[in-house]
Design an enzyme around this catalytic site. Structure first.
Site, PDB file in Angstrom:
ATOM      1  N   GLY A  14     -33.011  29.987  -2.923  1.00  0.00           N
ATOM      2  CA  GLY A  14     -33.221  30.978  -3.982  1.00  0.00           C
ATOM      3  C   GLY A  14     -31.961  31.753  -4.321  1.00  0.00           C
ATOM      4  N   ARG A  15     -31.278  32.254  -3.296  1.00  0.00           N
ATOM      5  CA  ARG A  15     -30.091  33.089  -3.559  1.00  0.00           C
ATOM      6  C   ARG A  15     -28.889  32.258  -3.989  1.00  0.00           C
ATOM      7  NH1 ARG A  15     -31.957  32.997   1.462  1.00  0.00           N
ATOM      8  NH2 ARG A  15     -30.686  32.199   3.176  1.00  0.00           N
ATOM      9  N   HIS A  69     -14.861  57.929  -6.746  1.00  0.00           N
ATOM     10  CA  HIS A  69     -15.395  59.291  -6.875  1.00  0.00           C
ATOM     11  C   HIS A  69     -16.745  59.408  -6.175  1.00  0.00           C
ATOM     12  CE1 HIS A  69     -12.240  60.600  -9.618  1.00  0.00           C
ATOM     13  NE2 HIS A  69     -12.245  59.327  -9.993  1.00  0.00           N
ATOM     14  N   GLU A  83     -29.110  38.142   3.219  1.00  0.00           N
ATOM     15  CA  GLU A  83     -30.268  37.274   3.461  1.00  0.00           C
ATOM     16  C   GLU A  83     -29.813  35.987   4.162  1.00  0.00           C
ATOM     17  OE1 GLU A  83     -33.903  37.393   0.752  1.00  0.00           O
ATOM     18  OE2 GLU A  83     -33.203  35.384   0.340  1.00  0.00           O
ATOM     19  N   LYS A  95     -38.985  30.173  -7.650  1.00  0.00           N
ATOM     20  CA  LYS A  95     -38.866  28.890  -6.953  1.00  0.00           C
ATOM     21  C   LYS A  95     -40.244  28.440  -6.458  1.00  0.00           C
ATOM     22  CE  LYS A  95     -36.562  26.716  -3.056  1.00  0.00           C
ATOM     23  NZ  LYS A  95     -35.562  26.785  -2.010  1.00  0.00           N
ATOM     24  N   GLU A 105     -44.753  39.806  -6.496  1.00  0.00           N
ATOM     25  CA  GLU A 105     -44.226  40.678  -7.557  1.00  0.00           C
ATOM     26  C   GLU A 105     -44.072  39.906  -8.870  1.00  0.00           C
ATOM     27  OE1 GLU A 105     -42.951  40.203  -4.566  1.00  0.00           O
ATOM     28  OE2 GLU A 105     -42.179  42.067  -3.690  1.00  0.00           O
TER      29      GLU A 105
HETATM   30  O1  F6P Z   1     -37.347  37.855  -0.753  1.00  0.00           O
HETATM   31  C1  F6P Z   1     -37.518  36.585  -0.315  1.00  0.00           C
HETATM   32  C2  F6P Z   1     -37.356  35.534  -1.361  1.00  0.00           C
HETATM   33  O2  F6P Z   1     -37.990  34.407  -0.876  1.00  0.00           O
HETATM   34  C3  F6P Z   1     -35.915  35.237  -1.710  1.00  0.00           C
HETATM   35  O3  F6P Z   1     -35.292  34.405  -0.831  1.00  0.00           O
HETATM   36  C4  F6P Z   1     -36.074  34.650  -3.063  1.00  0.00           C
HETATM   37  O4  F6P Z   1     -34.866  34.634  -3.751  1.00  0.00           O
HETATM   38  C5  F6P Z   1     -37.091  35.591  -3.666  1.00  0.00           C
HETATM   39  O5  F6P Z   1     -37.955  35.889  -2.600  1.00  0.00           O
HETATM   40  C6  F6P Z   1     -37.854  35.061  -4.841  1.00  0.00           C
HETATM   41  O6  F6P Z   1     -38.558  33.910  -4.541  1.00  0.00           O
HETATM   42  P1  F6P Z   1     -39.173  32.992  -5.671  1.00  0.00           P
HETATM   43  O7  F6P Z   1     -38.055  32.462  -6.501  1.00  0.00           O
HETATM   44  O8  F6P Z   1     -39.914  31.902  -4.945  1.00  0.00           O
HETATM   45  O9  F6P Z   1     -40.110  33.823  -6.497  1.00  0.00           O
END
Ligand code: F6P
Length: 568
Positions: free
Chosen positions: A273-274, A391, A360, A213, A219
């Site tokens: 995002g979620r 289990h 979240e 987003k 990452e």
């Molecule tokens: O972990 C925080 C967060 O901002 C989430 O809310 C979001 O889904 C995720 O990181 C990824 O964010 P982006 O889509 O901006 O890379």
């Protein structure tokens, strides 16, 4: 409600607190004997059946919860969401994931603009692009069709699409359209995840979709740079244009990264995002794998629940009932967790997705107006498909802590198996557990029953089940793309209902920021220590010790190593 008024100060909340006393001597065994009560705790909509008769609740409880909903202005909150008001006040944004699956002719406003045409422009673009890739008319740099897709993204840019992909993978209709294609997800910045994702794939036939987003998530961006290197080192830098596309709200950064914005698929800041699986975040990778028509069915299933949620009376409204019962369990009965137990292996990634959507969204300590909450909001979600969970952690659920459970069952298996001579089909075997477990939790087993079975005295305490453990059952007719959409939207709205009642902002996530900014300081230190031998400074004793140990034990890593990609 005035800005500092909390829901716990209202009469309906106090009334429910007092009502808990009524359950001191009421066992689910007795409640389950009341057929009329049970009958009124079954709700059906569009093929989905919700049975909440095994909740520790009576009709009086439901009536009181309805009053709580009224005190929390639940209906008004839902209406405000659908009408595009900036209910995500700390980010000053609308919350309109319902617009992502609205029919083409729907009208939904955000900031005075009908957003539905924009949604469909992107959907049409995805449809055209995914058809080009799938048909082989879009080819890679060496002229080969792109049959494999790696979607890079994390959190909301990963978990929802992974859940839907895992659920569709064994659906016969979807599987037919996915023949010869692979979809993988690269989320973790751990280089092992890179290695796993590229293992066995050829850059010549791989399309990388960078999903973020913000297009700033550390990452995701490092993983994107890594796979850009994987492609360009094999095929040359010009190949990136043919092998990398993006999904983002930040098209400026997409362009800066080197992805042609013609190959970027937009979404908007009013999509959390979620809550973004129905935007290009999910629709693009899933359309590449299964074709747009399958994904459109998924959107239609979600849309059906959206319409139900905003129009059905609360006593027949599945997401509202789910949300109010969760509030009852967490805030009044004092059960902080919820187990999500799908009796379907295809739903193995459902609980991980709901973990993010729920925790979240509702893991907050202050009200939407910034007032510290004198009650806990949010719940701890976890789960596994049945019967695997049985289990694993069911021991605790049956005889240890009380954890309200969601049992999710499917009438018709995606992949039926019948063996001649077996008592039941494999799916019936699975579903025998789905039907049995809720009763085991509700009824338990008494010492009298054990005595009658001649269980030795010394084992009676160990073999006794107190019962009275709440659960609800959700039965879906099948698990096709449409049903998957229904399930997703039901949980999304349930979580919103909980947040509306608790009076929190379920659509921001400030709690994820602190750890991220501290990691920036560590990253700088690692760079300085590795390249210039700087000592570890500015951290507490514990972190300094750990960092020093880490650096010392890996001092054989060269200060400026050449590019190295995984070798499996
Ligand atoms: O972990 C925080 C967060 O901002 C989430 O809310 C979001 O889904 C995720 O990181 C990824 O964010 P982006 O889509 O901006 O890379």
């Amino acid at each position: 409600m005035a800005s500092t008024t909390l829901i716990c100060d209202t009469e309906p909340w106090k009334d429910l607190k007092a009502h808990v006393e009524d359950f001191k001597n009421t066992h689910l065994r007795d409640l389950m004997n009341d057929k009329e009560r049970c009958q009124s705790m079954m709700v059906e909509f569009d093929g989905m059946l919700l049975d909440y008769s095994r909740q520790r609740a009576t009709l009086e409880t439901m009536d009181k919860l309805d009053k709580l909903a009224e005190a929390a202005s639940l209906k008004q909150h839902i209406n405000r969401m659908y009408s595009g008001e900036h209910i995500n006040s700390t980010e000053n944004r609308s919350v309109l994931h319902v617009a992502l699956r609205a029919p083409r002719d729907a009208v939904i406003y955000s900031d005075g603009k009908n957003v539905v045409p924009d949604v469909w422009n992107v959907l049409d673009k995805i449809k055209a692009f995914s058809e080009k890739v799938r048909s082989g008319s879009w080819v890679g740099a060496t002229g080969k069709p792109l049959k494999d897709v790696i979607a890079i993204g994390i959190g909301g840019s990963f978990l929802g699409p992974l859940f839907v992909h895992t659920a569709l993978q064994t659906d016969p209709e979807a599987a037919e359209f996915a023949k010869g294609r692979q979809l993988r997800f690269l989320a973790n910045v751990d280089p092992i995840d890179v290695a796993r994702n590229i293992a066995g794939l050829n850059p010549e036939t791989t399309l990388v979709v960078v999903v973020s987003k913000t297009f700033t998530t550390a990452e995701t961006m490092l993983n994107a740079r890594t796979l850009r290197e994987w492609i360009s080192s094999a095929l040359g830098p010009c190949a990136v244009a043919k092998h990398m596309v993006a999904v983002s709200t930040n098209l400026t950064l997409v362009e800066k990264f080197g992805i042609d914005t013609n190959n970027a698929f937009a979404f908007w800041d009013w999509v959390g995002g979620r809550y973004s699986v129905c935007s290009a975040v999910g629709v693009l990778p899933l359309s590449l794998q299964y074709g747009f028509p399958i994904v459109e069915k998924f959107l239609k299933g979600a849309s059906s629940i959206d319409q139900h949620f905003c129009s059905a009376p609360f006593e027949k409204n599945i997401p509202v009932l789910l949300g109010l019962l969760s509030v009852w369990n967490v805030s009044f009965l004092g059960y902080p967790a919820r187990a999500i137990l799908p009796y379907s292996q295809a739903l193995e990634k459902f609980a991980p997705h709901i973990q993010q959507v729920s925790m979240e969204s509702n893991g907050k300590g202050v009200s939407i107006d910034g007032v510290p909450l004198p009650y806990e909001a949010g719940e701890i979600d976890f789960g596994e498909p049945g019967t695997n969970g049985q289990h694993s952690f069911y021991q605790l659920i049956h005889q240890g802590r009380v954890i309200p459970c969601d049992f999710i069952g499917i009438v018709k298996s995606q992949q039926p198996v019948y063996l001649k001579g077996e008592l039941v089909s494999n799916h019936d075997e699975l579903m025998s557990n789905f039907f049995a477990q809720p009763d085991a939790l509700a009824y338990g087993k008494t010492s009298e029953q054990l005595l009658k079975e001649n269980v030795p005295q010394h084992l009676i305490p160990h073999k006794t089940f107190s019962g009275n453990r709440p659960s609800l059952s959700l039965l879906l007719p099948s698990l096709n793309a449409y049903n998957i959409g229904q399930l997703l939207a039901s949980y999304e709205h349930r979580i919103a209902v909980e947040g509306f009642v608790w009076g929190i902002n379920s659509f921001d996530q400030w709690g994820v920021e602190l750890g991220k900014s501290l990691a920036t300081q560590v990253r700088k230190q690692l760079h300085a220590s590795r390249t210039k031998g700087d000592p570890v400074e500015g951290f507490n004793f514990s972190t300094t010790t750990l960092l020093t140990r880490y650096l010392e034990a890996s001092s054989d890593i060269p200060a400026d190593p050449p590019t190295l990609l995984p070798r499996i």
